[in-house]
Design a protein around this motif. Structure first.
Motif, PDB file in Angstrom:
ATOM      1  N   LEU A   1       0.831  -1.210   0.000  1.00 57.87           N
ATOM      2  CA  LEU A   1       0.000   0.000   0.000  1.00 57.87           C
ATOM      3  C   LEU A   1       0.862   1.256   0.000  1.00 57.87           C
ATOM      4  N   VAL A   2       1.930   1.235   0.771  1.00 61.48           N
ATOM      5  CA  VAL A   2       2.854   2.378   0.778  1.00 61.48           C
ATOM      6  C   VAL A   2       3.429   2.601  -0.615  1.00 61.48           C
ATOM      7  N   LEU A   3       3.876   1.517  -1.251  1.00 56.71           N
ATOM      8  CA  LEU A   3       4.429   1.625  -2.606  1.00 56.71           C
ATOM      9  C   LEU A   3       3.384   2.135  -3.589  1.00 56.71           C
ATOM     10  N   ALA A   4       2.159   1.646  -3.465  1.00 56.02           N
ATOM     11  CA  ALA A   4       1.091   2.050  -4.376  1.00 56.02           C
ATOM     12  C   ALA A   4       0.738   3.517  -4.206  1.00 56.02           C
ATOM     13  N   VAL A   5       0.695   3.989  -2.972  1.00 54.09           N
ATOM     14  CA  VAL A   5       0.358   5.394  -2.719  1.00 54.09           C
ATOM     15  C   VAL A   5       1.395   6.314  -3.353  1.00 54.09           C
ATOM     16  N   VAL A   6       2.651   6.004  -3.157  1.00 51.97           N
ATOM     17  CA  VAL A   6       3.721   6.838  -3.709  1.00 51.97           C
ATOM     18  C   VAL A   6       3.730   6.756  -5.236  1.00 51.97           C
ATOM     19  N   TRP A   7       3.405   5.584  -5.784  1.00 50.11           N
ATOM     20  CA  TRP A   7       3.421   5.404  -7.237  1.00 50.11           C
ATOM     21  C   TRP A   7       2.250   6.092  -7.913  1.00 50.11           C
ATOM     22  N   GLU A   8       1.055   5.979  -7.350  1.00 51.80           N
ATOM     23  CA  GLU A   8      -0.149   6.447  -8.027  1.00 51.80           C
ATOM     24  C   GLU A   8      -0.453   7.921  -7.797  1.00 51.80           C
ATOM     25  N   LYS A   9      -0.149   8.439  -6.625  1.00 56.35           N
ATOM     26  CA  LYS A   9      -0.484   9.826  -6.304  1.00 56.35           C
ATOM     27  C   LYS A   9       0.695  10.733  -6.635  1.00 56.35           C
ATOM     28  N   LYS A  10       0.507  11.586  -7.631  1.00 58.81           N
ATOM     29  CA  LYS A  10       1.596  12.469  -8.048  1.00 58.81           C
ATOM     30  C   LYS A  10       2.026  13.405  -6.929  1.00 58.81           C
ATOM     31  N   THR A  11       1.066  13.806  -6.088  1.00 57.33           N
ATOM     32  CA  THR A  11       1.409  14.708  -4.992  1.00 57.33           C
ATOM     33  C   THR A  11       2.311  14.050  -3.955  1.00 57.33           C
ATOM     34  N   MET A  12       2.395  12.723  -3.992  1.00 53.22           N
ATOM     35  CA  MET A  12       3.227  12.001  -3.034  1.00 53.22           C
ATOM     36  C   MET A  12       4.626  11.723  -3.559  1.00 53.22           C
ATOM     37  N   ARG A  13       4.881  12.124  -4.789  1.00 54.46           N
ATOM     38  CA  ARG A  13       6.197  11.846  -5.377  1.00 54.46           C
ATOM     39  C   ARG A  13       7.200  12.904  -4.952  1.00 54.46           C
ATOM     40  N   LYS A  14       7.577  12.817  -3.679  1.00 54.94           N
ATOM     41  CA  LYS A  14       8.566  13.707  -3.091  1.00 54.94           C
ATOM     42  C   LYS A  14       9.716  12.868  -2.564  1.00 54.94           C
ATOM     43  N   THR A  15      10.836  13.510  -2.355  1.00 57.51           N
ATOM     44  CA  THR A  15      12.037  12.765  -1.961  1.00 57.51           C
ATOM     45  C   THR A  15      11.824  11.971  -0.682  1.00 57.51           C
ATOM     46  N   ILE A  16      11.172  12.589   0.313  1.00 57.38           N
ATOM     47  CA  ILE A  16      10.970  11.887   1.581  1.00 57.38           C
ATOM     48  C   ILE A  16      10.115  10.644   1.377  1.00 57.38           C
ATOM     49  N   ASN A  17       9.116  10.745   0.507  1.00 57.78           N
ATOM     50  CA  ASN A  17       8.242   9.591   0.268  1.00 57.78           C
ATOM     51  C   ASN A  17       8.936   8.520  -0.561  1.00 57.78           C
ATOM     52  N   PHE A  18       9.886   8.916  -1.410  1.00 64.04           N
ATOM     53  CA  PHE A  18      10.681   7.926  -2.137  1.00 64.04           C
ATOM     54  C   PHE A  18      11.538   7.118  -1.156  1.00 64.04           C
ATOM     55  N   PHE A  19      12.097   7.788  -0.151  1.00 63.40           N
ATOM     56  CA  PHE A  19      12.844   7.072   0.884  1.00 63.40           C
ATOM     57  C   PHE A  19      11.940   6.099   1.631  1.00 63.40           C
ATOM     58  N   ILE A  20      10.750   6.574   1.981  1.00 61.71           N
ATOM     59  CA  ILE A  20       9.789   5.719   2.690  1.00 61.71           C
ATOM     60  C   ILE A  20       9.408   4.521   1.835  1.00 61.71           C
ATOM     61  N   ALA A  21       9.175   4.755   0.536  1.00 63.12           N
ATOM     62  CA  ALA A  21       8.833   3.656  -0.368  1.00 63.12           C
ATOM     63  C   ALA A  21       9.986   2.654  -0.469  1.00 63.12           C
ATOM     64  N   ASN A  22      11.213   3.144  -0.441  1.00 61.99           N
ATOM     65  CA  ASN A  22      12.360   2.245  -0.500  1.00 61.99           C
ATOM     66  C   ASN A  22      12.420   1.352   0.733  1.00 61.99           C
ATOM     67  N   MET A  23      12.115   1.916   1.897  1.00 66.25           N
ATOM     68  CA  MET A  23      12.065   1.109   3.108  1.00 66.25           C
ATOM     69  C   MET A  23      10.934   0.096   3.043  1.00 66.25           C
ATOM     70  N   ALA A  24       9.784   0.510   2.477  1.00 64.55           N
ATOM     71  CA  ALA A  24       8.661  -0.413   2.335  1.00 64.55           C
ATOM     72  C   ALA A  24       9.040  -1.580   1.431  1.00 64.55           C
ATOM     73  N   LEU A  25       9.786  -1.303   0.366  1.00 63.32           N
ATOM     74  CA  LEU A  25      10.225  -2.364  -0.546  1.00 63.32           C
ATOM     75  C   LEU A  25      11.157  -3.335   0.165  1.00 63.32           C
ATOM     76  N   SER A  26      12.104  -2.810   0.925  1.00 66.99           N
ATOM     77  CA  SER A  26      13.031  -3.691   1.632  1.00 66.99           C
ATOM     78  C   SER A  26      12.308  -4.513   2.695  1.00 66.99           C
ATOM     79  N   ASP A  27      11.341  -3.905   3.399  1.00 68.02           N
ATOM     80  CA  ASP A  27      10.566  -4.653   4.392  1.00 68.02           C
ATOM     81  C   ASP A  27       9.711  -5.737   3.733  1.00 68.02           C
ATOM     82  N   LEU A  28       9.190  -5.442   2.549  1.00 69.57           N
ATOM     83  CA  LEU A  28       8.375  -6.418   1.829  1.00 69.57           C
ATOM     84  C   LEU A  28       9.213  -7.632   1.431  1.00 69.57           C
ATOM     85  N   ILE A  29      10.396  -7.384   0.870  1.00 72.33           N
ATOM     86  CA  ILE A  29      11.287  -8.484   0.485  1.00 72.33           C
ATOM     87  C   ILE A  29      11.720  -9.267   1.720  1.00 72.33           C
TER      88      ILE A  29
END
Length: 372
Positions: free
Chosen positions: A47-75
């Motif tokens: 859900l974190v990855l989807a929010v950052v991917w789909e919502k253009k307003t969420m495409r900020k550097t801080i949210n990219f870091f958060i999405a990266n952590m979500a990806l690592s936690d998912l794996i």
């Protein structure tokens, strides 16, 4: 894992009896908590990855870091929880034999630790980014290019650090059972395991932890001292600023506490066992449980403390046919005067610069390690 520096099979599998002699009822109680942990980790992080991917307003550097952590936690969850379930059900023995078993041994021993190292490096990047945002609220230091570089560097560093573990992992036979172990001394020479363990522990756990604590402490102090200059704010705007500061301070405390609760036991036990101190299987179980709980907790902390993620979660779940009602709270207070309006805009920008951070810790290698 084993703490012995010897390369003999008898000395490297002293943890193997753990969980083997549990009754069926005890096994059920040990495995049961991992079902909701897996559920919340495998739903929240996507859900974190989807929010950052789909919502253009969420495409900020801080949210990219958060999405990266979500990806690592998912794996981390996908790779590690199946292994934990087999450990709790059947003990530390390795179930896959031959070439396939060796490949899985190499892959699991490396992937698990890579993902956690990525989380550690990413949280350091988040801490630096938030510190700069608080200290210099009108300037942007972390650009999209710097963010992309930091994320790429985190993965490259993690992969490079774990290459020795890839070579040091192997399958061994002991008392008719197969185990996946990591033995640095046998692969790289006597004493190499201690050097590797201490280096990774200091560089990828102790120092990042210290940096994160210092930066977040500085953020709290800065927020406590901050005064909005230039204009007299309305009572509503003053209340908004105070609430914003309190929310940020709450987030910082929760981040630090979550890290301490979920990961300190893991690393305390690692240090103890590297010094020959054996611990009970119940404590080893708690270590596994708390480490995985972090991956499940993190994405839902975003939803709890970030209006943007909370709304994004609800929108995506609604599209999937799962209506979700998240309480919505206004992130701003409308000020009536012109001067207050300008200050409120600045306060909104200041508040919007904060997102919840989460901490992780690396699974550092040991001289001789039974693969968890």
């Amino acid at each position: 894992m084993a703490s012995s520096n010897s390369t003999s099979n008898e000395s490297v599998v002293y943890e193997a009896p753990c969980f083997l002699h549990d009754t069926n009822l005890v096994r059920v109680f040990r495995v049961a908590p991992f079902a909701p942990i897996a559920f919340f980790a495998l739903t929240g992080n996507p859900l974190v990855l989807a929010v950052v991917w789909e919502k253009k307003t969420m495409r900020k550097t801080i949210n990219f870091f958060i999405a990266n952590m979500a990806l690592s936690d998912l794996i981390f969850t996908l790779v590690y929880i199946p292994r934990v379930v087999t450990i709790l059900s059947l003990g530390y023995k390795w179930l896959v034999h031959g070439l396939a078993g060796l490949i899985f041994c190499h892959m699991v021993s490396s992937l698990v630790e890579i993902t956690v190292i990525v989380s550690v490096l990413t949280i350091v990047a988040i801490s630096v980014d938030r510190f700069l945002a608080v200290t210099f609220p009108l300037r942007s230091f972390v650009t999209a290019k710097i963010c992309a570089f930091a994320i790429s560097a985190a993965w490259l560093i993690a992969i490079s650090v774990k290459i020795p573990s890839l070579f040091a992992s192997d399958l061994v036979e002991f008392q008719g059972k197969t185990y996946c172990i990591v033995d640095f001394d046998l692969t790289f020479g006597a004493g190499s395991g201690q050097i590797y363990f201490k280096s990774v522990f200091i560089v990828l756990y102790a120092i990042p932890f210290l940096i994160t604590v210092l930066l977040n402490s500085a953020i709290v102090v800065t927020l406590l001292k901050r005064r909005v200059p230039g204009y007299s704010l309305s009572q509503a705007c003053n209340r908004q600023k105070e609430e914003t500061n309190h929310r940020v301070m709450r987030m910082v405390l929760i981040v630090v506490l979550a890290f301490l609760l979920c990961w300190s036991l893991y690393f305390v036990l690692m240090v103890l066992r590297k010094n020959g101190v054996q611990v009970s299987c119940d404590v080893l179980y708690l270590r596994l449980l708390m480490a995985h709980f972090n991956a499940a907790l993190t994405p839902w902390l975003y939803a709890m403390f970030s209006e943007n993620f909370r709304q994004g979660f609800g929108d995506i779940l609604s599209k999937l046919g799962c209506p979700a009602h998240f309480a919505r709270q206004s992130d701003s207070v409308q000020c009536t005067s012109t001067t207050s309006g300008r200050q409120n805009s600045a306060a909104d920008k200041f508040e919007a610069s904060f997102e919840l951070q989460t901490l992780g810790s690396p699974h550092t290698g040991s001289t001789v390690q039974l693969l968890d």
